[in-house]
Design a protein around this motif. Structure first.
Motif: not given
Length: 315
Positions: A104-117, A227-242
């Motif tokens: 599974x994709x990294x961001x989806x797995x960390x945020x939505x799949x692992x919590x269900x396991x 200033x930031x481009x990154x191929x992971x939606x979790x990292x993009x989200x955290x950068x937006x929060x910052x």
């Protein structure tokens, strides 16, 4: 190989099929849990019995000859039927049991799949899950995966797919960023903002939007930069929060931050197109039968995501 060694012949043929799937002796040996030397000996024994070369060997790969390809094509159906029959019989044994390999994709797995396991494993104590978190599209059959979770517009036609949930793309920023830089009122204004985006292999990055207002009939495409481009939606989200800029995110990455107020949705009357897939799928390599372990995992995910993201955690 001794004359009449039918059992050995079948084993050698199976190993040849795995070699064709994996593309190299080392990968095939790892898939079968044997040594590379043993793998090579089995294939050599099969070539001796057949009286013809079946594999062209190089230092990095193994390619089947025309004779090897013909042999694999002729026996593949039989091995698939054996696997199906065994799975059918095993499924009669009671509670689902066995190992499930999922990618599974990294961001989806960390945020939505692992919590269900934990809930899934408590419900099915005889199932062992091996989760591969990777944004690289993995060849499922070749690498031995039972299932993949994919975020895409359409699943590959060569695989069996189950729809898990619809998704949408959200444009979001922190309140601090919007206070300092203003709230854009149209996509065209994004060109003057710091936009957090996925990097492109070549050329400028663009975002495309469609309006819910009928007066905007055509899609609007705008160039974006920041200033930031990154191929992971979790990292993009955290950068937006910052407060680094405005990010385009899949809803499963954005929702918790939107619910908590750490992010604010921007341009809610405009829908992004082409940035992320619109559906979340579970897919598996095509076969006539899906293992019961795969089936119960897919059913569990469909139940969990029935009401969208963030998922409801089943008991």
């Amino acid at each position: 190989m001794r004359q009449g060694g039918v059992e050995e012949l079948w084993e050698h043929l199976h190993w040849l099929v795995v070699l064709e799937q994996q593309g190299s002796f080392s990968k095939a040996a790892a898939r079968l849990g044997v040594s590379k030397a043993s793998m090579s000996q089995h294939i050599s024994a099969l070539e001796t019995a057949a009286g013809v070369m079946l594999v062209q060997r190089t230092t990095r790969s193994a390619m089947l000859t025309a004779a090897g390809r013909e042999l694999v094509d002729s026996v593949q159906g039989a091995f698939d039927q054996i696997a199906t029959s065994f799975a059918n019989v095993r499924d009669l044994a009671g509670a689902p049991r066995g190992r499930l390999r999922v990618t599974a994709p990294v961001a989806f797995a960390r945020q939505q799949l692992v919590p269900l396991l934990p809930a899934f494993l408590r419900r099915f104590p005889d199932i062992q899950v091996e989760l591969d978190m990777s944004d690289r599209i993995r060849p499922l059959a070749q690498e031995g995966f039972d299932l993949a979770v994919r975020h895409t517009a359409a699943p590959p036609e060569t695989h069996v797919a189950w729809t898990l949930a619809s998704t949408r793309t959200v444009l979001a920023a922190s309140r601090s960023y919007l206070r300092a830089n203003g709230l854009p009122e149209s996509p065209m204004e994004l060109a003057g903002h710091a936009c957090l985006h996925y990097p492109r292999a070549q050329g400028a990055s663009t975002w495309t939007f469609v309006s819910s207002d009928a007066k905007y009939a055509d899609p609007v495409t705008v160039p974006v930069a920041g200033q930031l481009a990154v191929n992971n939606s979790e990292a993009l989200r955290d950068a937006a929060i910052a407060g680094l800029g405005i990010a385009l995110l899949p809803d499963f990455s954005a929702q918790s931050a939107l619910q908590s107020g750490r992010l604010v949705e921007v341009l809610p009357d405009w829908r992004s197109t082409g940035a992320f897939g619109e559906w979340l799928y579970a897919i598996r390599p095509y076969a006539a039968h899906a293992s019961r372990v795969s089936q119960v995992f897919v059913e569990f995910l469909r139940e969990a995501y029935a009401e969208g993201f963030a998922p409801r955690k089943p008991d």
